[in-house]
Write an enzyme that holds these catalytic residues in place. Structure first.
Site, PDB file in Angstrom:
ATOM      1  N   ASP A 148      -0.547  11.111 -37.651  1.00 55.51           N
ATOM      2  CA  ASP A 148      -0.483  11.390 -36.290  1.00 55.51           C
ATOM      3  C   ASP A 148      -1.240  12.979 -36.005  1.00 55.51           C
ATOM      4  OD1 ASP A 148       1.200   9.415 -34.975  1.00 55.51           O
ATOM      5  OD2 ASP A 148       2.897  10.106 -36.483  1.00 55.51           O
ATOM      6  N   ARG A 156       0.142  16.827 -36.940  1.00 55.53           N
ATOM      7  CA  ARG A 156       0.670  16.788 -38.241  1.00 55.53           C
ATOM      8  C   ARG A 156      -0.136  17.537 -39.360  1.00 55.53           C
ATOM      9  NH1 ARG A 156       5.253  15.031 -36.216  1.00 55.53           N
ATOM     10  NH2 ARG A 156       5.525  12.972 -35.687  1.00 55.53           N
ATOM     11  N   ARG A 217       1.962  15.291 -24.277  1.00 51.67           N
ATOM     12  CA  ARG A 217       1.439  14.566 -25.189  1.00 51.67           C
ATOM     13  C   ARG A 217       0.649  13.524 -24.311  1.00 51.67           C
ATOM     14  NH1 ARG A 217       5.546  11.989 -28.697  1.00 51.67           N
ATOM     15  NH2 ARG A 217       3.680  10.928 -29.873  1.00 51.67           N
ATOM     16  N   LYS A 247      -1.234   4.273 -27.844  1.00 50.20           N
ATOM     17  CA  LYS A 247       0.406   4.356 -28.035  1.00 50.20           C
ATOM     18  C   LYS A 247       0.837   4.665 -26.876  1.00 50.20           C
ATOM     19  CE  LYS A 247       0.790   8.396 -30.836  1.00 50.20           C
ATOM     20  NZ  LYS A 247       0.817   8.962 -32.096  1.00 50.20           N
ATOM     21  N   HIS A 248       2.013   4.239 -26.427  1.00 50.12           N
ATOM     22  CA  HIS A 248       2.968   3.458 -27.037  1.00 50.12           C
ATOM     23  C   HIS A 248       3.060   2.137 -26.025  1.00 50.12           C
ATOM     24  CE1 HIS A 248       3.995   7.591 -28.139  1.00 50.12           C
ATOM     25  NE2 HIS A 248       4.176   7.202 -29.333  1.00 50.12           N
ATOM     26  N   HIS A 260      14.013   8.359 -30.573  1.00 47.30           N
ATOM     27  CA  HIS A 260      14.437   8.502 -31.990  1.00 47.30           C
ATOM     28  C   HIS A 260      15.818   8.573 -31.924  1.00 47.30           C
ATOM     29  CE1 HIS A 260      10.491  10.722 -31.503  1.00 47.30           C
ATOM     30  NE2 HIS A 260      10.438  10.540 -33.029  1.00 47.30           N
ATOM     31  N   ASP A 333       5.782   1.208 -33.838  1.00 47.00           N
ATOM     32  CA  ASP A 333       6.157   2.676 -34.095  1.00 47.00           C
ATOM     33  C   ASP A 333       6.978   2.940 -35.176  1.00 47.00           C
ATOM     34  OD1 ASP A 333       6.414   5.547 -33.765  1.00 47.00           O
ATOM     35  OD2 ASP A 333       7.076   5.408 -31.429  1.00 47.00           O
TER      36      ASP A 333
END
Length: 436
Positions: A148, A156, A217, A247-248, A260, A333
């Site tokens: 990512d 990341r 993002r 995405k997404h 999450h 995901d």
């Protein structure tokens, strides 16, 4: 993905797959440019065969794979450690073997995702050596290594690579060329590190200012602008030879809940979805995006079943495949997120995702359980051999299209430190906020 994120391959498959690739390449090389040497790899991505050549090669490879080997291609888990051949206690605890290479061999893995906190990412030379070791652990079929690296909020690789503006900053310039340039820089540096796939760009349209998980993002709140930026970013990744992932799907931009920890609900009508959420994904498909990642969200107007999009056949197969015409890889995901684990257990989630139309099962929280669940579903006929082969074919086509079978695609690991954070990349990055 959102922010918070013993079977042995037979020698016959290895030899056969290699022979299929080599023989076909030799028979179709006339009139094509010679593949570049390692020193030229970053400036000139290898020439890939035409799409008409791929099906027979891939089909021949699939016919020689066991069911266990095919199932392994579906998984991209997290593996632990800084070297492919070094034992890590987390691998032992989770997978029953010590090293990343042994996990790849045991489960015939199709790929993995690099992630902070796993020991994967230390410095450029180490990471390039790790990825080279991971690829070497999968001699039968090219190994997909993803990360990512959206830039901005989700980066990341941190300070390891050139710092680039995030999507919102690029969107504010109104200049798609900036998105393309940023993606090309990112892809070039990923390739230098031995990484073949970026889980970017974000194709969500951030229409909800309370969105806790997308926000900056996204390229913005205008669907047409986001579509232009996503299209440009996909082309930028392809300029560097790297696989891109939009995405997404079907759109995470109008949530006020973090997937999450819970299952967000978006109540867009079909007409609203077409106007607000669909344009960037349509643009990504038109631009040849390699993969599309699912969203762990409910869209009851698109599918009233109560299942999240990741597990919805109406959304993944009906909408994305049949209506939008997407022929590439569908990746879930992260399957360790509560948004998808809320209704079903980890074994059932894996099976339902494949039945819905997903090809890659990303970051399963319990790989052995999910792997056995898929095998059991195939043996019982719940997942047919035809359905399994469809996913494996798409995954192998992505790997073949991106030249991951070419040993010269990635530069030698010792070259990595000199190929990232270059002065040229830093200078280009500084110019990416220019208004278009």
């Amino acid at each position: 993905m959102p922010v918070r994120a013993t079977l042995r391959v037979s020698a016959g498959v290895c030899v056969t797959f290699a022979m299929v690739v080599a023989c076909s390449a030799a028979g179709s090389s006339a009139g094509r440019t010679t593949r570049p040497s390692p020193s030229a790899a970053l400036s000139s991505p290898p020439i890939t065969p035409t799409e008409s050549e791929a099906p027979s090669r891939i089909s021949a490879a699939i016919q020689r794979m066991t069911v266990e080997e095919k199932v392994g291609q579906l998984f991209m888990p997290v593996l632990y450690g800084s070297r492919a051949d070094a034992t890590h206690q987390e691998n032992q605890a989770r997978f029953g073997v010590g090293t990343p290479a042994q996990v790849i061999e045991k489960y015939h893995l199709g790929g993995m995702i690099l992630f902070p906190g796993t020991g994967n990412i230390v410095d450029a030379r180490q990471l390039a050596q790790l990825t080279a070791g991971l690829r070497a652990a999968s001699p039968d079929v090219p190994f997909l290594i993803g990360v990512d690296q959206e830039n901005g909020l989700v980066s990341r690789l941190g300070d390891l690579v050139t710092k680039l503006p995030g999507a919102q900053t690029l969107g504010e310039t109104g200049n798609p060329a900036n998105a393309r340039a940023a993606a090309k820089i990112t892809g070039t540096e990923l390739r230098a590190l031995g990484i073949s796939m970026d889980f970017a760009p974000v194709a969500d349209v951030n229409v909800n200012p309370r969105n806790p998980v997308i926000g900056p993002r996204a390229y913005g709140s205008d669907p047409d602008l986001v579509a232009d930026m996503v299209s440009a970013a996909v082309k930028g990744f392809h300029d560097s030879g790297i696989a891109a992932t939009a995405k997404h799907f079907p759109g995470h931009g109008d949530t006020a809940t973090d997937s999450h920890t819970a299952l967000p609900v978006i109540r867009h009508t079909r007409a609203e979805w077409e106007r607000l959420d669909a344009p960037p994904f349509r643009a990504a498909i038109t631009s040849g995006v390699d993969a599309i990642m699912t969203a762990h969200i409910l869209m009851p107007r698109l599918d009233p079943s109560g299942d999240p999009a990741t597990l919805s056949k109406k959304i993944l197969t009906g909408l994305l495949r049949n209506e939008l015409g997407f022929k590439g890889v569908i990746s879930t995901d992260a399957l360790n997120m509560e948004g998808v684990r809320k209704k079903y257990g980890d074994s059932e989630v894996a099976v339902r995702a494949i039945l819905a139309g997903a090809d890659i099962l990303l970051m399963p929280p319990d790989l052995p359980t999910a792997y056995e669940a898929i095998l059991t579903a195939i043996k019982s006929g719940r997942i047919t051999q035809t359905r399994l082969n469809q996913s494996v074919h798409r995954i192998l086509k992505l790997k073949f299209t991106r030249s991951l079978d070419n040993k010269n695609f990635f530069p030698p690991p010792n070259k990595a430190p000199s190929l990232i954070k270059t002065s040229e990349h830093r200078q280009k990055a500084a110019r990416l906020t220019a208004k278009g």
